[in-house]
Design an enzyme around this catalytic site. Structure first.
Site, PDB file in Angstrom:
ATOM      1  N   SER A 139      40.237  31.060  38.307  1.00  0.00           N
ATOM      2  CA  SER A 139      39.292  30.284  37.509  1.00  0.00           C
ATOM      3  C   SER A 139      38.447  31.288  36.731  1.00  0.00           C
ATOM      4  O   SER A 139      38.419  32.482  37.070  1.00  0.00           O
ATOM      5  CB  SER A 139      38.398  29.475  38.447  1.00  0.00           C
ATOM      6  OG  SER A 139      37.294  28.935  37.750  1.00  0.00           O
ATOM      7  N   TYR A 152      33.304  27.647  46.163  1.00  0.00           N
ATOM      8  CA  TYR A 152      34.451  27.710  45.244  1.00  0.00           C
ATOM      9  C   TYR A 152      34.508  29.078  44.566  1.00  0.00           C
ATOM     10  O   TYR A 152      35.561  29.718  44.494  1.00  0.00           O
ATOM     11  CB  TYR A 152      34.316  26.573  44.222  1.00  0.00           C
ATOM     12  CG  TYR A 152      35.440  26.480  43.209  1.00  0.00           C
ATOM     13  CD1 TYR A 152      36.643  25.839  43.529  1.00  0.00           C
ATOM     14  CD2 TYR A 152      35.300  27.000  41.922  1.00  0.00           C
ATOM     15  CE1 TYR A 152      37.668  25.735  42.595  1.00  0.00           C
ATOM     16  CE2 TYR A 152      36.317  26.898  40.988  1.00  0.00           C
ATOM     17  CZ  TYR A 152      37.499  26.264  41.326  1.00  0.00           C
ATOM     18  OH  TYR A 152      38.510  26.164  40.398  1.00  0.00           O
TER      19      TYR A 152
HETATM   20  N1  LIG Z   1      39.551  21.342  37.170  1.00  0.00           N
HETATM   21  C1  LIG Z   1      38.935  22.392  36.635  1.00  0.00           C
HETATM   22  O1  LIG Z   1      37.966  22.243  35.865  1.00  0.00           O
HETATM   23  C2  LIG Z   1      39.421  23.794  36.914  1.00  0.00           C
HETATM   24  C3  LIG Z   1      38.784  24.882  36.286  1.00  0.00           C
HETATM   25  C4  LIG Z   1      39.223  26.186  36.549  1.00  0.00           C
HETATM   26  C5  LIG Z   1      40.281  26.393  37.422  1.00  0.00           C
HETATM   27  N2  LIG Z   1      40.885  25.315  38.032  1.00  0.00           N
HETATM   28  C6  LIG Z   1      41.967  25.601  38.956  1.00  0.00           C
HETATM   29  O2  LIG Z   1      43.181  25.024  38.481  1.00  0.00           O
HETATM   30  C7  LIG Z   1      44.018  24.710  39.588  1.00  0.00           C
HETATM   31  C8  LIG Z   1      44.529  23.286  39.460  1.00  0.00           C
HETATM   32  O3  LIG Z   1      43.433  22.386  39.544  1.00  0.00           O
HETATM   33  P1  LIG Z   1      43.361  21.056  38.676  1.00  0.00           P
HETATM   34  O4  LIG Z   1      42.337  21.255  37.627  1.00  0.00           O
HETATM   35  O5  LIG Z   1      44.720  20.636  38.265  1.00  0.00           O
HETATM   36  O6  LIG Z   1      42.717  20.037  39.739  1.00  0.00           O
HETATM   37  P2  LIG Z   1      43.419  18.973  40.711  1.00  0.00           P
HETATM   38  O7  LIG Z   1      42.382  18.585  41.697  1.00  0.00           O
HETATM   39  O8  LIG Z   1      44.048  17.896  39.912  1.00  0.00           O
HETATM   40  O9  LIG Z   1      44.599  19.806  41.398  1.00  0.00           O
HETATM   41  C9  LIG Z   1      44.509  20.419  42.657  1.00  0.00           C
HETATM   42  C10 LIG Z   1      45.668  19.924  43.512  1.00  0.00           C
HETATM   43  O10 LIG Z   1      45.638  20.643  44.744  1.00  0.00           O
HETATM   44  C11 LIG Z   1      45.962  19.731  45.783  1.00  0.00           C
HETATM   45  N3  LIG Z   1      45.493  20.222  47.066  1.00  0.00           N
HETATM   46  C12 LIG Z   1      44.218  20.289  47.552  1.00  0.00           C
HETATM   47  N4  LIG Z   1      44.212  20.748  48.801  1.00  0.00           N
HETATM   48  C13 LIG Z   1      45.517  21.024  49.122  1.00  0.00           C
HETATM   49  C14 LIG Z   1      46.164  21.547  50.276  1.00  0.00           C
HETATM   50  N5  LIG Z   1      45.473  21.853  51.383  1.00  0.00           N
HETATM   51  N6  LIG Z   1      47.513  21.719  50.247  1.00  0.00           N
HETATM   52  C15 LIG Z   1      48.225  21.382  49.150  1.00  0.00           C
HETATM   53  N7  LIG Z   1      47.674  20.851  48.029  1.00  0.00           N
HETATM   54  C16 LIG Z   1      46.335  20.681  48.033  1.00  0.00           C
HETATM   55  C17 LIG Z   1      45.247  18.445  45.354  1.00  0.00           C
HETATM   56  O11 LIG Z   1      45.758  17.324  46.054  1.00  0.00           O
HETATM   57  C18 LIG Z   1      45.539  18.422  43.858  1.00  0.00           C
HETATM   58  O12 LIG Z   1      46.735  17.749  43.556  1.00  0.00           O
HETATM   59  C19 LIG Z   1      43.179  24.974  40.847  1.00  0.00           C
HETATM   60  O13 LIG Z   1      43.514  26.230  41.387  1.00  0.00           O
HETATM   61  C20 LIG Z   1      41.769  24.976  40.325  1.00  0.00           C
HETATM   62  O14 LIG Z   1      40.897  25.716  41.142  1.00  0.00           O
HETATM   63  C21 LIG Z   1      40.495  24.044  37.780  1.00  0.00           C
END
Ligand SMILES: NC(=O)c1ccc[n+]([C@@H]2O[C@H](COP(=O)([O-])OP(=O)(O)OC[C@H]3O[C@@H](n4cnc5c(N)ncnc54)[C@H](O)[C@@H]3O)[C@@H](O)[C@H]2O)c1
Length: 260
Positions: A139, A152
């Site tokens: 991130s 986080y």
């Molecule tokens: N959403 C944001 O604003 C943002 C910003 C920067 C980085 N990210 C990063 O991007 C990546 C994807 O996130 P996203 O934005 O698609 O959000 P999201 O919440 O849609 O995706 C995260 C996924 O991880 C799954 N998950 C959670 N715990 C789990 C576990 N124990 N085992 C297996 N799966 C599990 C969730 O069910 C979900 O489908 C993550 O690493 C997140 O930290 C997201």
């Protein structure tokens, strides 16, 4: 440039959001993909929608036994593992004083220990076959600090450190380890926090607007970066942190100052 023809990949947290877009893109580029998630029905549905080449696997990244099973399934399907994308993550909003210890431990468990277990699970296979690519989704919070998301932020900095060390340890086995650091993602990640965020709408908007390139980050741009690291196009890259954040990591943007 990012041809993944014949590659076998595992994408964690692929039921929805960024992981689902990455999995779809991988299949479009010719890979076979195992989509893992704790959201079983949603992940199964996502894999079915992507179609041939996409396979759902029930998978909790915090469980070593689940990693053993996903590795076994990948070997059954493709007899190799070329790419691991550690994408699954959990968000928690709270300052250090408002984050209970068990919550901090849980966030570290999913966001940092999960990818550690994943790397340990696939590295023996990658070593045996002569190489592979591991892409850890961090991130912008892996690159700079931010208040109110202590657990986080700590977990994503930890993942970045893990990636650097692994890149150095595994390079001679032709295993590359890189990080993609998005400055946005799937809004569903904020779902449980929407009522609290509603009190800070102006600040939340300013967070994405006060960047070199204002606005959110399209998920397909994150997938582009992941594809680059998954493919041979990045054959000489390891230990890299690639921000996909509209320049959020670059520094402070003060709107009026562009007229000075
Ligand atoms: N959403 C944001 O604003 C943002 C910003 C920067 C980085 N990210 C990063 O991007 C990546 C994807 O996130 P996203 O934005 O698609 O959000 P999201 O919440 O849609 O995706 C995260 C996924 O991880 C799954 N998950 C959670 N715990 C789990 C576990 N124990 N085992 C297996 N799966 C599990 C969730 O069910 C979900 O489908 C993550 O690493 C997140 O930290 C997201």
């Amino acid at each position: 440039m990012t041809n993944l023809e014949g590659r076998m990949a595992i994408v964690t947290g692929a039921a929805r959001g960024t992981g689902a877009v990455i999995a779809r893109r991988f299949v479009e580029q010719g890979a076979t993909v195992l989509l893992g998630d704790i959201l079983h029905e949603e992940a199964e549905d996502t894999a079915a929608k992507i179609g041939d080449g996409a396979h759902f696997f029930p998978h909790d990244v915090t469980q070593p036994a689940d990693w053993d099973q996903v590795v076994a399934r990948a070997l059954e399907l493709g007899d190799r593992i070329d790419v691991l994308v550690n994408n699954a993550a959990l968000l928690h909003l709270g300052t250090i004083m408002n984050t209970p210890e068990d919550v901090l431990r849980r966030v570290l468990e999913v966001n940092t220990v999960g990818p550690y277990l994943g790397m340990r699970a696939v590295v023996p296979v990658m070593r045996k076959q002569g190489g592979g690519s591991i892409v850890n989704v961090g991130s912008v919070d892996s690159l700079i600090g931010m208040n109110g998301i202590t657990s986080y932020c700590a977990s994503k900095w930890g993942l970045r450190g893990l990636s650097k060390a692994a890149a150095l340890e595994l390079g001679r086995d032709a295993i590359r380890v890189n990080s993609v650091c998005p400055g946005g993602g799937n809004a569903e990640m904020y779902g449980p926090w929407m009522s609290q965020l509603a009190n800070f709408m102006d600040e939340t908007l300013a967070y994405t607007e006060n960047r070199a390139i204002p606005g959110g980050v399209p998920l397909d741009k994150i997938a582009d970066a992941v594809c680059f690291f998954a493919s041979d196009a990045s054959a000489s890259c390891t230990g890299v942190d690639l921000p996909v954040d509209g320049g959020a990591h670059a520094g402070h943007f003060i709107p009026g100052f562009n007229t000075l």
